[in-house]
Design a protein around this motif. Structure first.
Motif, PDB file in Angstrom:
ATOM      1  N   ALA A 336      33.444  45.924  52.051  1.00 34.19           N
ATOM      2  CA  ALA A 336      33.757  47.158  52.776  1.00 34.19           C
ATOM      3  C   ALA A 336      34.505  48.142  51.888  1.00 34.19           C
ATOM      4  O   ALA A 336      34.436  49.360  52.095  1.00 34.19           O
ATOM      5  N   GLY A 337      35.207  47.629  50.890  1.00 32.44           N
ATOM      6  CA  GLY A 337      35.949  48.478  49.967  1.00 32.44           C
ATOM      7  C   GLY A 337      37.117  49.178  50.641  1.00 32.44           C
ATOM      8  O   GLY A 337      37.436  48.930  51.803  1.00 32.44           O
ATOM      9  N   GLY A 338      37.751  50.084  49.919  1.00 40.08           N
ATOM     10  CA  GLY A 338      38.823  50.904  50.466  1.00 40.08           C
ATOM     11  C   GLY A 338      39.994  50.118  50.997  1.00 40.08           C
ATOM     12  O   GLY A 338      40.386  49.084  50.450  1.00 40.08           O
ATOM     13  N   LEU A 339      40.537  50.618  52.119  1.00 43.53           N
ATOM     14  CA  LEU A 339      41.751  50.045  52.698  1.00 43.53           C
ATOM     15  C   LEU A 339      41.535  48.596  53.147  1.00 43.53           C
ATOM     16  O   LEU A 339      42.408  47.745  52.978  1.00 43.53           O
ATOM     17  N   VAL A 340      40.375  48.346  53.728  1.00 45.44           N
ATOM     18  CA  VAL A 340      40.100  46.996  54.234  1.00 45.44           C
ATOM     19  C   VAL A 340      40.129  45.988  53.091  1.00 45.44           C
ATOM     20  O   VAL A 340      40.721  44.904  53.208  1.00 45.44           O
ATOM     21  N   GLU A 341      39.517  46.366  51.986  1.00 50.44           N
ATOM     22  CA  GLU A 341      39.508  45.457  50.847  1.00 50.44           C
ATOM     23  C   GLU A 341      40.930  45.229  50.322  1.00 50.44           C
ATOM     24  O   GLU A 341      41.322  44.114  49.992  1.00 50.44           O
ATOM     25  N   THR A 342      41.709  46.320  50.304  1.00 49.07           N
ATOM     26  CA  THR A 342      43.105  46.196  49.846  1.00 49.07           C
ATOM     27  C   THR A 342      43.902  45.292  50.778  1.00 49.07           C
ATOM     28  O   THR A 342      44.646  44.416  50.333  1.00 49.07           O
ATOM     29  N   LEU A 343      43.726  45.507  52.084  1.00 56.78           N
ATOM     30  CA  LEU A 343      44.456  44.686  53.053  1.00 56.78           C
ATOM     31  C   LEU A 343      44.050  43.214  52.962  1.00 56.78           C
ATOM     32  O   LEU A 343      44.867  42.319  53.156  1.00 56.78           O
ATOM     33  N   SER A 344      42.792  42.994  52.685  1.00 53.49           N
ATOM     34  CA  SER A 344      42.335  41.595  52.609  1.00 53.49           C
ATOM     35  C   SER A 344      43.068  40.843  51.506  1.00 53.49           C
ATOM     36  O   SER A 344      43.240  39.628  51.589  1.00 53.49           O
ATOM     37  N   LYS A 345      43.530  41.603  50.501  1.00 52.12           N
ATOM     38  CA  LYS A 345      44.191  40.935  49.374  1.00 52.12           C
ATOM     39  C   LYS A 345      45.610  40.458  49.708  1.00 52.12           C
ATOM     40  O   LYS A 345      46.210  39.740  48.929  1.00 52.12           O
TER      41      LYS A 345
END
Lengths: 396, 313
Positions: A336-345
């Motif tokens: 999904a990239g973006g914020l979702v990808e950052t949050l997943s980390k």
């Protein structure tokens, strides 16, 4: 420590007796892993995607031929699509797409080769079937990649022309384009290296469900602290000749034991029942321990901030599902990239699954360090906050 | 004082602006049952919580069996058995499992623990239901198990915090008999209650507590003597009471008359004999008495005398 062990043993007896451990620690994760594997496994493993593309070469030149015969041919040979059908007109291809006979069709416009040779902008049109978003997306990616390459070639030729002060002859152009494209290999299709790090569907869903329910089942230990306070037995424990901290330690020990037992049971059962391949046992054991500690940290933090056992259980369920979703336990959020990808980390779930992927890719213990430290950092942060607040729960 | 199992001195606890316990002193000797008698909110549970080391004290000292008690005490707590006001048992464990768990927690060796669990099951009358989960017990049975856990490890001091609240009369009697038996066996007992009759039946000495302070302390006889052994007579009237105050005060058996709105309170020596003449006097003064209530000198009367209110107010 003796008192903590006694409290943990008592709690475990209660959890076994009320069957909550079996239900939430084994039946639910194994059951859901089995269901997801059966429903989505074949799709996720790419076994049954049937994709057929059409191609219309309105250009008739060298670049159109290269795209249809070499690029799409290579894609077909690699098994990415089941078939490539060539049509004489755009309308014919569009009609086939509209009925669903084709997942998508490429239309190479007139003057495509000339545009490439002259350094001009050009594009390949993709017509997609509305109910085949994946096939359409694959087709669009192939076309975009190829056009990007040929535009690069055009830019190179334009640069040569500018330096020499005149456009080269048609024969020279064809030779240059052919030479450059051979060098740049517009589209390679083969085994993607990253695929080695991906988990098979049965392993992925087993691991995803196991780690998701891990964050739910650890509540049965720590939440006991709030339950003891609510039903009056906490005072009875605190009246006993032991240190106050033993109560908290006992509850943490209960959660830890339940977490480890649940993960172990799920690993063993899914290995034999679903064919899950968890990888190197030592690496898996380390990841499991780190995951249990992270789950324990979160649960203790929730218990420390909640006012009642019921409120804590609800909060833990919300956090558990939210982190599981963000961590990619249900679908690959990294794409999904973006914020979702950052949050997943920031989720231990994502790193746990990544660590298992590393193990599946052949990594040893040292290879999963990159996945381990974010999990342990999560545990340290949540556990630290819990330690500050939990004193109040057993405070005199 | 030699032979005291518990000595509490100057106990004080505040919650914000509220002074819950204000300078409470008492002691309990071996084999003595001491009652803290007071209404709800008087400070009984706060006092017992401080004595147990469950609650941090703002002031004062507690010594149990020669060892000081604080919230961080461990070994000193082994001498105390605690029976909380609310039922504090694990409902999904059997009576035997509940007892066995707390026995282990108190460090009882396995060689004696099983035997002691059996003994306590007999004492609390649950031997035949020992293998049933306690969630299946009646309220009275749960209460008895609640007490059994407190006395399992053979404490030198047993603290019972209103153990009969919400209990049916039969179970209540069983609980009181258990406490009497333990006292006879030499156990020191601290018993908090707001039931005057329980304090009168069980306690060798009673501390009357109200608003966080012990207002008076002593044996039942000593406390009753504070009200002069006089009966308290309450006369309800429909008329103005003032005309009867003077004539009643002149009566030789009447020590004190207090007029309230629609009623008269009299402290009378030998109310049973004097009552007909008192009613005549009131009637002669033009005051019609609609009902009469005589309270013989007991702890209820003492509490009323000391605090101006009833125990159940």
């Amino acid at each position: 420590m003796r008192a903590a062990v006694l409290i943990a043993l008592k709690d475990l007896r209660q959890r076994v007796r009320d069957k909550s451990f079996f239900l939430w620690g084994i039946v639910a994760p194994v059951g859901l892993a089995a269901i997801f594997s059966l429903l989505l496994g074949s799709v996720a493993d790419g076994d049954s995607i049937s994709t057929t593309f059409g191609a219309v070469d309105l250009d008739g030149g060298e670049q159109g031929r290269v795209f249809v015969e070499e690029v799409l041919g290579a894609v077909e040979d690699a098994g990415v699509v089941d078939g490539i059908e060539v049509y004489g007109s755009r309308d014919a291809a569009e009609a086939e797409v509209s009925t669903g006979a084709l997942d998508a069709a490429f239309v190479i416009p007139e003057g495509f080769t000339a545009a490439v040779a002259s350094g001009g902008e050009t594009a390949i049109e993709v017509i997609g079937y509305i109910d085949s978003p994946i096939g359409t997306e694959v087709a669009r990616s192939i076309a975009t990649r190829y056009v990007g390459e040929v535009n690069g070639v055009g830019a190179a030729i334009g640069t040569v022309a500018a330096l020499e002060g005149a456009m080269p002859s048609q024969a020279d152009l064809d030779e240059m384009v052919s030479g450059i494209l051979q060098i740049s290999s517009p589209l390679r299709v083969g085994t993607i290296e990253a695929a080695d790090k991906e988990l098979e569907s049965s392993t992925f869903y087993s691991a995803a469900m196991a780690v998701m329910f891990l964050f739910l089942i650890v509540q049965f230990g720590v939440l006991g602290l709030l339950e003891e306070r609510e039903n009056g037995t906490l005072n009875r424990l605190l009246a006993a000749p032991m240190r106050r901290f033993s109560v908290v330690l006992g509850k943490a020990l209960t959660s830890f034991t339940i977490g480890v037992l649940s993960m172990t049971a799920v690993i063993v059962i899914t290995t034999f029942a679903l064919g899950a391949d968890w990888g190197d046992p030592i690496g898996v054991a380390v990841l499991v321990l780190a995951g249990v500690i992270a789950a324990l940290g979160l649960m203790m933090m929730v218990a420390a901030f909640a006012r009642t056992a019921e409120q804590a259980a609800n909060l833990q369920a919300i956090f558990g599902f939210l982190l599981a979703m963000l961590g990619g336990a249900f679908f690959p959020v990294a794409a999904a990239g973006g914020l979702v990808e950052t949050l997943s980390k920031i989720t231990p779930h994502a790193w746990f699954l990544r660590g298992l992927g590393d193990l599946a890719g052949g990594a040893g213990l040292s290879g999963i360090v990159g996945a381990l430290w974010p999990i342990l950092l999560f545990a340290a942060v949540t556990g630290g906050l819990a330690a500050i607040r939990l004193r109040k729960v057993v405070a005199p | 004082m030699a032979g005291n199992i518990l000595e509490a001195r100057g106990l004080r606890k505040t919650f914000g602006d509220l002074v819950a316990v204000d300078g409470v002193d008492f002691h309990i000797a071996e084999g003595e049952t001491y009652g803290l008698l007071g209404p709800n909110g008087a400070g009984k549970t706060t006092t017992i919580s401080m004595v147990m080391g469950l609650l941090e004290r703002d002031g004062g000292d507690v010594v149990v069996d020669g060892k000081p008690i604080s919230t961080s005490s461990t070994s000193a707590k082994a001498a105390i058995g605690y029976v909380p006001q609310d039922i504090a048992i694990y409902p999904d464990l059997t009576a035997r499992e509940n007892l066995d768990f707390f026995g282990r927690l108190y460090g009882m060796p396995s060689s004696t623990r099983k035997q002691r669990v059996d003994e306590v099951l007999e004492i609390i009358g649950l031997a035949d239901r020992a293998g049933d989960r306690s969630e299946e017990y009646s309220g009275g049975m749960k209460r008895r198990l609640n007490i059994g856990i407190g006395l399992l490890h053979g404490p030198r001091l047993l603290m019972l915090d209103e153990p009969t609240v919400g209990v049916d009369p039969q179970s209540r009697n069983a609980i009181l008999e258990s406490v009497e038996r333990l006292s006879r066996e030499g156990m020191a007992v601290l018993y908090t209650t707001h039931y005057m009759e329980e304090a009168e039946r069980l306690c060798d000495r009673v501390g009357i507590i109200d608003q966080g302070q012990i207002k008076a302390e002593g044996t039942r006889g000593e406390l009753v003597a504070m009200v002069g052994g006089r009966d308290r007579v309450h006369l309800a009237t429909t008329d103005r009471t003032e005309p009867a105050v003077g004539p009643l005060q002149q009566h030789p058996s009447v020590d004190e008359v207090t007029a309230a709105d629609g009623s008269l309170e009299l402290l009378v020596r030998g109310a049973a004999e004097a009552l007909p003449r008192l009613l005549e006097t009131a009637a002669s003064a033009g005051v019609s008495v609609t009902s009469v209530d005589v309270v013989e000198p007991n702890l209820e009367a003492v509490f009323l005398h000391l605090t101006g209110k009833a125990l159940r107010d």
